[in-house]
Design an enzyme around this catalytic site. Structure first.
Site, PDB file in Angstrom:
ATOM      1  N   GLY A   1      -5.792  -0.810   3.626  1.00  0.00           N
ATOM      2  CA  GLY A   1      -4.247  -0.877   2.843  1.00  0.00           C
ATOM      3  C   GLY A   1      -4.113  -2.276   2.547  1.00  0.00           C
ATOM      4  O   GLY A   1      -5.186  -3.058   2.033  1.00  0.00           O
ATOM      5  N   SER A   2      -2.926  -2.908   2.922  1.00  0.00           N
ATOM      6  CA  SER A   2      -2.471  -4.296   2.372  1.00  0.00           C
ATOM      7  C   SER A   2      -3.290  -5.553   3.174  1.00  0.00           C
ATOM      8  O   SER A   2      -3.379  -6.494   2.452  1.00  0.00           O
ATOM      9  CB  SER A   2      -1.115  -4.682   2.483  1.00  0.00           C
ATOM     10  OG  SER A   2      -0.363  -3.602   1.526  1.00  0.00           O
ATOM     11  N   THR A   3      -3.746  -5.053   4.192  1.00  0.00           N
ATOM     12  CA  THR A   3      -4.706  -6.159   5.104  1.00  0.00           C
ATOM     13  C   THR A   3      -5.880  -6.704   4.266  1.00  0.00           C
ATOM     14  O   THR A   3      -6.420  -7.739   4.355  1.00  0.00           O
ATOM     15  CB  THR A   3      -5.048  -5.461   6.284  1.00  0.00           C
ATOM     16  OG1 THR A   3      -5.785  -4.511   6.210  1.00  0.00           O
ATOM     17  CG2 THR A   3      -3.839  -5.106   7.216  1.00  0.00           C
TER      18      THR A   3
END
Length: 297
Positions: free
Chosen positions: A257-259
């Site tokens: 995801g956004s990581t």
């Protein structure tokens, strides 16, 4: 000396010479500050030479009364093993000191004793999925115990015992086993304890099926703590479930995801495409692609 000489020589050697494996002691596992997380202890094991036992039923009854937790089913199984007329059979492995003394006092023909190495985890559940566990044959079956089994295991030795016609030992020749290497981890025992405690609290507070937490030193990449919940006690691994023994941090797949935006941003800065102060247009959280609108949620 005359009649069937060769056959009797072979039988004599088989009856009077007995080779017993002497298992090696596994190396210790320690944390980054040299605190012991896993070590091995010598425990008594009782074995039998069934071919030397005249009455298997009587021997099984006497042994079952002396052993810890011996059920009628265990006694029947033991009687069957003692009646096979083979040269070796386990009676009970890793017995208590009290059971050892009781069986020794019986002074039964064909019953012997040997030392075996058993794995012990002093902190019980702490780091259990990372450390793994060891089976009754001194072989690593999970975690680092399995991954580094050849390094930790060491090299077994042998014991040659020569006995007379009444099975009394008169000679013992030993090739001593070599202990395995010590494994030092990047794990910090204290941090591991804190992470496991907080992870368990978080999972229970949110009524989750499980959870994972990893603490890493970003400067070196060293793993300082790695925890999964639910967990288990490797000293009693046979009573645990597969989901408790699983190290979710290294076995489960998940979408980053956004990581993962950190990787893209780092690459762009490294290549000089953007600077840390450049604004990035994220299109109000959506993108139009061939007539379709894709939202970032």
């Amino acid at each position: 000396q005359v009649v069937r000489h060769a056959a009797f020589v072979v039988r004599t050697e088989r009856q009077q010479n007995r080779t017993i494996d002497a298992p090696a002691k596994r190396g210790e596992i320690r944390d980054r500050n040299n605190r012991v997380l896993a070590f091995s202890v010598d425990v008594d094991t009782i074995y039998a030479v069934p071919s030397d036992i005249a009455d298997p039923a009587q021997a099984a009854r006497a042994l079952c009364r002396a052993l810890d937790g011996c059920t009628p089913a265990d006694r029947a199984e033991l009687e069957e093993k003692l009646g096979r007329k083979s040269q070796f059979a386990y009676v009970q492995r890793f017995v208590s000191q009290a059971a050892y003394e009781r069986v020794k006092a019986l002074d039964l023909e064909g019953i012997g004793f040997m030392k075996e190495s058993r794995r012990f985890y002093p902190n019980k559940e702490l780091g259990s999925q990372v450390l793994g566990y060891v089976g009754t044959d001194n072989v690593g079956l999970g975690g680092l115990e399995a991954a580094y089994n050849k390094t930790i295991l060491g090299h077994p030795g042998t014991v040659l015992v020569q006995s007379d016609a009444r099975r009394r030992a008169f000679s013992r020749i030993e090739r001593s086993p070599t202990s395995g290497a010590t494994l030092e981890l990047t794990i910090d025992e204290y941090l591991q304890h804190i992470v496991e405690r907080e992870l368990e609290a978080g999972v229970k507070a949110h009524k989750a099926e499980g959870g994972t937490a990893v603490v890493m030193d970003p400067a070196t990449g060293e793993i300082l703590a790695m925890a999964s919940y639910p967990t288990f006690n490797p000293n009693l691994f046979s009573s645990s479930r597969p989901e408790q023994r699983k190290n979710r941090a290294v076995t489960d797949l998940y979408e980053p995801g956004s990581t993962f935006k950190l990787v893209t941003a780092s690459a762009a800065i490294e290549e000089g495409v953007i600077s840390p102060n450049d604004p990035v247009d994220v299109s109000e959280g959506l993108i139009r692609f061939k007539g379709r609108v894709v939202h970032d949620d």
